[in-house]
Design an enzyme around this catalytic site. Structure first.
Site, mmCIF file in Angstrom:
data_model
loop_
_atom_site.group_PDB
_atom_site.id
_atom_site.type_symbol
_atom_site.label_atom_id
_atom_site.label_comp_id
_atom_site.label_asym_id
_atom_site.label_seq_id
_atom_site.Cartn_x
_atom_site.Cartn_y
_atom_site.Cartn_z
ATOM 1 N N TYR A 61 34.018 30.746 46.860
ATOM 2 C CA TYR A 61 34.124 30.915 45.404
ATOM 3 C C TYR A 61 34.575 29.597 44.779
ATOM 4 O O TYR A 61 35.481 28.939 45.288
ATOM 5 C CB TYR A 61 35.119 32.029 45.054
ATOM 6 N N GLN A 112 40.295 25.135 45.978
ATOM 7 C CA GLN A 112 41.584 25.836 45.875
ATOM 8 C C GLN A 112 42.187 25.980 47.267
ATOM 9 O O GLN A 112 41.448 26.009 48.255
ATOM 10 C CB GLN A 112 41.403 27.214 45.198
ATOM 11 N N THR A 113 43.512 26.016 47.332
ATOM 12 C CA THR A 113 44.158 26.063 48.648
ATOM 13 C C THR A 113 44.904 27.383 48.860
ATOM 14 O O THR A 113 45.309 28.055 47.912
ATOM 15 C CB THR A 113 45.180 24.918 48.826
ATOM 16 N N TYR A 154 48.247 43.919 40.108
ATOM 17 C CA TYR A 154 48.909 43.628 41.387
ATOM 18 C C TYR A 154 50.108 42.703 41.171
ATOM 19 O O TYR A 154 51.232 43.024 41.577
ATOM 20 C CB TYR A 154 47.889 42.994 42.324
ATOM 21 N N GLY A 180 35.552 25.610 46.242
ATOM 22 C CA GLY A 180 36.287 25.727 47.507
ATOM 23 C C GLY A 180 37.428 24.737 47.616
ATOM 24 O O GLY A 180 37.951 24.500 48.703
ATOM 25 N N SER A 209 38.590 37.499 56.452
ATOM 26 C CA SER A 209 37.694 38.509 57.011
ATOM 27 C C SER A 209 36.274 38.340 56.480
ATOM 28 O O SER A 209 35.301 38.497 57.223
ATOM 29 C CB SER A 209 38.245 39.917 56.745
ATOM 30 N N VAL A 237 39.483 36.453 52.074
ATOM 31 C CA VAL A 237 38.647 35.329 52.470
ATOM 32 C C VAL A 237 38.456 35.210 53.985
ATOM 33 O O VAL A 237 37.338 34.952 54.446
ATOM 34 C CB VAL A 237 39.154 34.018 51.832
HETATM 35 P P1 NAD Z 1 46.292 46.983 53.464
HETATM 36 O O1 NAD Z 1 45.456 47.295 52.279
HETATM 37 O O2 NAD Z 1 45.650 46.813 54.789
HETATM 38 O O3 NAD Z 1 47.427 48.075 53.647
HETATM 39 C C1 NAD Z 1 47.977 48.811 52.588
HETATM 40 C C2 NAD Z 1 48.235 50.226 53.081
HETATM 41 O O4 NAD Z 1 48.838 50.993 52.029
HETATM 42 C C3 NAD Z 1 46.940 50.948 53.465
HETATM 43 O O5 NAD Z 1 47.110 51.623 54.688
HETATM 44 C C4 NAD Z 1 46.736 51.921 52.303
HETATM 45 O O6 NAD Z 1 45.980 53.057 52.666
HETATM 46 C C5 NAD Z 1 48.154 52.229 51.906
HETATM 47 N N1 NAD Z 1 48.309 52.684 50.516
HETATM 48 C C6 NAD Z 1 47.821 52.096 49.400
HETATM 49 N N2 NAD Z 1 48.181 52.796 48.316
HETATM 50 C C7 NAD Z 1 48.931 53.846 48.746
HETATM 51 C C8 NAD Z 1 49.575 54.924 48.094
HETATM 52 N N3 NAD Z 1 49.523 55.077 46.770
HETATM 53 N N4 NAD Z 1 50.228 55.838 48.866
HETATM 54 C C9 NAD Z 1 50.279 55.710 50.207
HETATM 55 N N5 NAD Z 1 49.680 54.699 50.878
HETATM 56 C C10 NAD Z 1 49.009 53.784 50.152
HETATM 57 O O7 NAD Z 1 47.112 45.665 53.069
HETATM 58 P P2 NAD Z 1 48.058 44.735 53.944
HETATM 59 O O8 NAD Z 1 47.438 43.403 53.979
HETATM 60 O O9 NAD Z 1 48.440 45.400 55.193
HETATM 61 O O10 NAD Z 1 49.325 44.631 52.977
HETATM 62 C C11 NAD Z 1 50.480 45.414 53.189
HETATM 63 C C12 NAD Z 1 51.526 45.049 52.153
HETATM 64 O O11 NAD Z 1 51.855 43.663 52.238
HETATM 65 C C13 NAD Z 1 51.089 45.313 50.713
HETATM 66 O O12 NAD Z 1 52.192 45.813 49.988
HETATM 67 C C14 NAD Z 1 50.724 43.942 50.208
HETATM 68 O O13 NAD Z 1 50.906 43.836 48.824
HETATM 69 C C15 NAD Z 1 51.712 43.064 50.967
HETATM 70 N N6 NAD Z 1 51.177 41.694 51.096
HETATM 71 C C16 NAD Z 1 50.124 41.432 51.933
HETATM 72 C C17 NAD Z 1 49.628 40.147 52.019
HETATM 73 C C18 NAD Z 1 48.502 39.783 52.933
HETATM 74 O O14 NAD Z 1 48.018 38.655 52.890
HETATM 75 N N7 NAD Z 1 48.041 40.652 53.813
HETATM 76 C C19 NAD Z 1 50.170 39.128 51.205
HETATM 77 C C20 NAD Z 1 51.206 39.457 50.347
HETATM 78 C C21 NAD Z 1 51.708 40.732 50.291
HETATM 79 N N1 UDP Z 2 37.490 33.474 48.445
HETATM 80 C C1 UDP Z 2 36.288 32.867 48.738
HETATM 81 N N2 UDP Z 2 35.311 33.633 49.317
HETATM 82 C C2 UDP Z 2 35.488 34.939 49.637
HETATM 83 C C3 UDP Z 2 36.721 35.545 49.340
HETATM 84 C C4 UDP Z 2 37.696 34.784 48.732
HETATM 85 O O1 UDP Z 2 36.075 31.676 48.479
HETATM 86 O O2 UDP Z 2 34.550 35.544 50.175
HETATM 87 C C5 UDP Z 2 38.556 32.652 47.856
HETATM 88 C C6 UDP Z 2 39.233 33.255 46.639
HETATM 89 O O3 UDP Z 2 38.548 32.887 45.454
HETATM 90 C C7 UDP Z 2 40.614 32.629 46.714
HETATM 91 C C8 UDP Z 2 40.861 32.456 48.214
HETATM 92 O O4 UDP Z 2 39.581 32.513 48.827
HETATM 93 O O5 UDP Z 2 40.611 31.367 46.114
HETATM 94 C C9 UDP Z 2 41.737 33.534 48.816
HETATM 95 O O6 UDP Z 2 41.221 34.779 48.423
HETATM 96 P P1 UDP Z 2 41.801 36.153 48.963
HETATM 97 O O7 UDP Z 2 41.126 37.245 48.217
HETATM 98 O O8 UDP Z 2 41.746 36.171 50.444
HETATM 99 O O9 UDP Z 2 43.370 36.103 48.602
HETATM 100 P P2 UDP Z 2 44.180 35.720 47.282
HETATM 101 O O10 UDP Z 2 43.269 35.125 46.259
HETATM 102 O O11 UDP Z 2 44.778 36.997 46.827
HETATM 103 O O12 UDP Z 2 45.144 34.729 47.771
#
Ligand code: NAD
Ligand code: UDP
Length: 312
Positions: free
Chosen positions: A202, A207-208, A143, A205, A187, A185
């Site tokens: 995880y 981490q921020t 990723y 806890g 959801s 985290v």
């Molecule tokens: P999400 O998983 O809910 O949405 C991703 C969508 O992309 C889904 O509908 C999935 O079916 C579709 N998808 C995945 N692979 C695909 C492929 N190969 N072809 C067509 N469709 C595909 O995630 P999200 O939280 O809505 O994130 C959306 C975007 O924002 C992502 O690019 C993610 O990296 C970026 N982003 C999200 C967050 C966050 O906290 N939500 C943070 C940083 C970046």
């Molecule tokens: N995390 C947690 N419990 C969970 C899911 C995640 O403590 O059930 C922690 C995880 O280890 C991370 C932070 O929450 O430190 C955010 O995790 P998330 O997967 O939401 O996003 P990301 O790590 O990609 O920022």
């Protein structure tokens, strides 16, 4: 304007689609429904200005559009690590296909990049000129490195082919419509508290993260797309919380006696994360407006309708 939203059936993509449709645009959503759901777009399915196409962006596609919001990519570690090679393909081949489309039809192209390009950051808060501390061979690399290549591709299409790009570095975003089994985290904690099972923290806890409510993020994406600054620009809420503080906020809202179950910290889990949003403030006139307590309440209201509540 005819606007393509890749990943439009996902969490952020569907909220963005709502806003673009409400503003009177024509919207085409492309999605392979890996983590997206048709229900997220239910209210637009019969609208004459709306189309949804089941398509995997690792394959090219020909469409005529004016703008492309490129969001397709699973964002939760659980889902992007399930098939990491596919995650790399989606980020690299998929982004290349969508940039190729933007080049052919001269569409403006916005990449949904991520704070993960900073890896486990050594500077705090993170500014856009920080180059990051990413492990190239770890379980998050598909990723993190995938998004870093996606940014590189965007800037090379800009320099070589004059594609009109915008790059957003999105920090942790939450809100209604996150999947119950999303694995991130916010959801996880909300579902666990509603179901009356212990909240899985995880590590210790300590981490921020900094959590941005989805409507604020969508505002930022639209401002970036329609402004002159190409980025990269951080979009996130600078209010920083430890994961334990987040767990307590969820407990307070749903079930103060919910237990906490400490579990091992996953590999390469960033220790802290907070955006410096000076650029977004000055160049886009954007900053978040919804605090974590307000946003959590809206999120919990949505989950209450979907999750079988056993205790509250
Ligand atoms: P999400 O998983 O809910 O949405 C991703 C969508 O992309 C889904 O509908 C999935 O079916 C579709 N998808 C995945 N692979 C695909 C492929 N190969 N072809 C067509 N469709 C595909 O995630 P999200 O939280 O809505 O994130 C959306 C975007 O924002 C992502 O690019 C993610 O990296 C970026 N982003 C999200 C967050 C966050 O906290 N939500 C943070 C940083 C970046
Ligand atoms: N995390 C947690 N419990 C969970 C899911 C995640 O403590 O059930 C922690 C995880 O280890 C991370 C932070 O929450 O430190 C955010 O995790 P998330 O997967 O939401 O996003 P990301 O790590 O990609 O920022």
């Amino acid at each position: 304007m005819r606007i393509l939203v890749t990943g439009g059936a996902g969490f952020i993509g569907s909220h963005l689609t709502d806003r673009l449709m409400e503003e009177g645009n024509e919207v085409i959503c492309l999605d392979n429904f890996y983590t997206g759901r048709k229900q997220n777009l239910y209210k637009w399915l019969n609208h004459p200005s709306f189309e949804i196409i089941r398509h995997d962006i690792t394959e090219p596609i020909r469409l005529e559009v004016d703008q492309i919001y490129h969001l397709a990519c699973p964002a939760s570690p659980v889902h992007y690590q399930y098939n990491p090679i596919k995650t790399v393909k989606t980020n690299v081949m998929g982004t290349m296909n969508m940039l190729g489309l933007a080049k052919r039809v001269q569409a403006r192209f916005l990449l949904a990049s991520t704070s993960e390009v900073y890896g486990d950051p050594e500077i705090h808060p993170q500014t856009e000129d920080y180059r990051g501390n990413v492990n190239p061979i770890g379980i998050r690399s598909c990723y993190d490195e995938g998004k870093r290549v996606a940014e590189t591709l965007a800037f090379d299409y800009y320099r070589e082919n004059k594609v009109d790009i915008r790059v957003a570095r999105i920090f942790n975003t939450y809100g209604p419509r996150m999947l119950e089994n999303d694995g991130r985290v916010v959801s996880n904690f909300v579902v666990q508290a509603l179901q009356g099972i212990p909240l899985t923290v995880y590590g210790e806890g300590k981490q921020t993260r900094s959590f941005c409510y989805v409507s604020d993020l969508v505002d930022g994406l639209i401002k970036l797309m329609n402004g002159e600054y190409i980025g990269p620009v951080n979009l996130g809420n600078p209010d920083e919380y430890t994961i334990l503080e987040l767990a307590q906020a969820v407990q307070n809202l749903i079930n103060p006696s919910a237990e906490i179950n400490f579990q091992p910290l996953p590999a390469d889990d960033p220790r802290r994360r907070r955006p410096d949003i000076s650029k977004a403030k000055t160049l886009l006139n954007w900053q978040p407006t919804i605090s974590l307590p307000e946003g959590l309440k809206l999120t919990v209201d949505d989950f209450r309708e979907r999750v079988k509540v056993t205790k509250s």
